[in-house]
Write an enzyme that holds these catalytic residues in place. Structure first.
Site, mmCIF file in Angstrom:
data_model
loop_
_atom_site.group_PDB
_atom_site.id
_atom_site.type_symbol
_atom_site.label_atom_id
_atom_site.label_comp_id
_atom_site.label_asym_id
_atom_site.label_seq_id
_atom_site.Cartn_x
_atom_site.Cartn_y
_atom_site.Cartn_z
ATOM 1 N N SER A 20 10.953 50.126 51.998
ATOM 2 C CA SER A 20 9.601 50.402 51.477
ATOM 3 C C SER A 20 8.580 49.524 52.192
ATOM 4 O O SER A 20 7.377 49.739 52.062
ATOM 5 C CB SER A 20 9.545 50.151 49.968
ATOM 6 N N LYS A 67 21.920 47.377 51.668
ATOM 7 C CA LYS A 67 21.824 48.578 50.828
ATOM 8 C C LYS A 67 21.657 49.790 51.739
ATOM 9 O O LYS A 67 20.955 49.707 52.745
ATOM 10 C CB LYS A 67 20.641 48.481 49.870
ATOM 11 N N GLU A 95 21.510 54.373 51.606
ATOM 12 C CA GLU A 95 21.258 55.528 50.748
ATOM 13 C C GLU A 95 22.329 56.603 50.916
ATOM 14 O O GLU A 95 22.778 56.862 52.039
ATOM 15 C CB GLU A 95 19.881 56.125 51.081
ATOM 16 N N GLU A 109 17.589 56.060 41.548
ATOM 17 C CA GLU A 109 16.135 56.224 41.663
ATOM 18 C C GLU A 109 15.692 57.602 41.182
ATOM 19 O O GLU A 109 16.252 58.627 41.594
ATOM 20 C CB GLU A 109 15.681 55.999 43.118
HETATM 21 O O1 KIV Z 1 12.957 50.370 49.761
HETATM 22 C C1 KIV Z 1 12.921 50.020 48.575
HETATM 23 O O2 KIV Z 1 12.056 49.239 48.144
HETATM 24 C C2 KIV Z 1 13.937 50.546 47.676
HETATM 25 C C3 KIV Z 1 13.760 50.323 46.213
HETATM 26 C C4 KIV Z 1 12.586 51.065 45.711
HETATM 27 C C5 KIV Z 1 14.977 50.617 45.440
HETATM 28 O O3 KIV Z 1 14.871 51.138 48.116
#
Ligand code: KIV
Length: 275
Positions: free
Chosen positions: A45, A113, A115, A182
């Protein structure tokens, strides 16, 4: 003490809610870290919040390493998780392990993390086998925004809800230590949470998850391009910043800033010799 995957496992076991916020720079990470949050996510993000892109597609490995390393320097206690950007893990399992390794070595992450659900299970397995903790992310996965056709709530009909449960089970089976849900209906997220042994971290998924995450600039009222329904503004830092900037401009123009206490002195004798 530095928080870790054990913090997440214990949170699920004891029913203690887990808390996460995003951060993208040293000063913000240091501030957030001092509040006792369990983990800081250097989310992709950052493409929207820091770089002004309209989505996360253009974010690169170099962006994530640059911002991730800054956050890692500021976070002494919170676990630092860095997002794997678009196309850093979808091309092959080999690429995924190499890039996850770069986020650990160069970004100094404590975990990564990525997806996806069933389709990335083998990728998660390989990264975990390399000794890297993986947080999964299912439901609305912003890197697939062009396939979804927009930012929409996921899992609303029976087929989509069953797919979400399959995805959750697959990432757990693959070795993920937690999973972000999400934009998922609250009752479905609560059901997924009850089925899993690993903690669920909700964003737009209601209060039944094992923990919550928000983009810090959203909950601080600093980012106004797009504010999703699930965001609560816990402060209005954006307005406070604007007020501070206006006061600065007014005082500079009026000559009241800098005042004596903001300046450095020199002996008049020295100055006198310069005329
Ligand atoms: O990129 C991000 O900030 C995220 C969160 C909103 C979970 O993946």
């Amino acid at each position: 003490m530095k928080k870790s995957v054990t913090t997440f496992a214990n949170g699920k076991l004891k029913g203690d809610k887990l808390t996460m916020l995003t951060a993208y720079d040293y000063s913000t990470a240091k501030l957030i870290d001092s509040t006792g949050v369990d983990a800081i996510l250097v989310g992709d993000s950052l493409g929207n919040v820091m770089l002004g892109y309209e989505d996360t597609i253009s974010v690169t490995m170099e962006d994530m390493i640059h911002h991730g390393a800054a956050v890692a320097r500021g976070a002494k206690e919170a676990m630092v998780i860095i997002d794997m950007p678009f196309m850093s893990y979808q091309t092959s399992v080999y690429d995924a392990v190499v890039n996850a390794g770069r986020l650990m070595k160069e970004g100094r992450a404590n975990g990564v993390k990525l997806e996806g659900g069933v389709e990335v299970a083998d990728t998660i397995k390989a990264i975990v086998a390399a000794g890297i903790p993986v947080m999964a992310h299912i439901g609305l996965t912003p890197q697939s925004i062009n396939s979804f056709g927009g930012y929409k709530v996921q899992g609303k009909d029976e087929m989509a809800a069953k797919k979400l449960i399959e995805d959750a089970m697959a990432v757990q089976e693959a070795g993920a230590f937690a999973v972000v849900l999400e934009c998922v209906p609250e009752k479905l997220a609560t059901l997924v949470t009850s089925k899993l042994d690993i903690p669920t971290i909700g964003i737009g998924a209601g209060a039944g998850c094992d923990g919550q995450i928000l983009v810090y600039a959203d909950m601080m009222g600093m980012f106004s391009d797009y504010v999703p329904k699930f965001v609560k503004k816990f402060a209005n830092v954006g307005e406070a910043m604007k007020e501070a900037c206006k006061s600065y401009i007014d005082e500079v123009k009026a000559g009241t800033y800098p005042a004596v206490e903001h300046t450095y002195a020199i002996d008049d004798e020295v100055i006198g010799k310069l005329y």
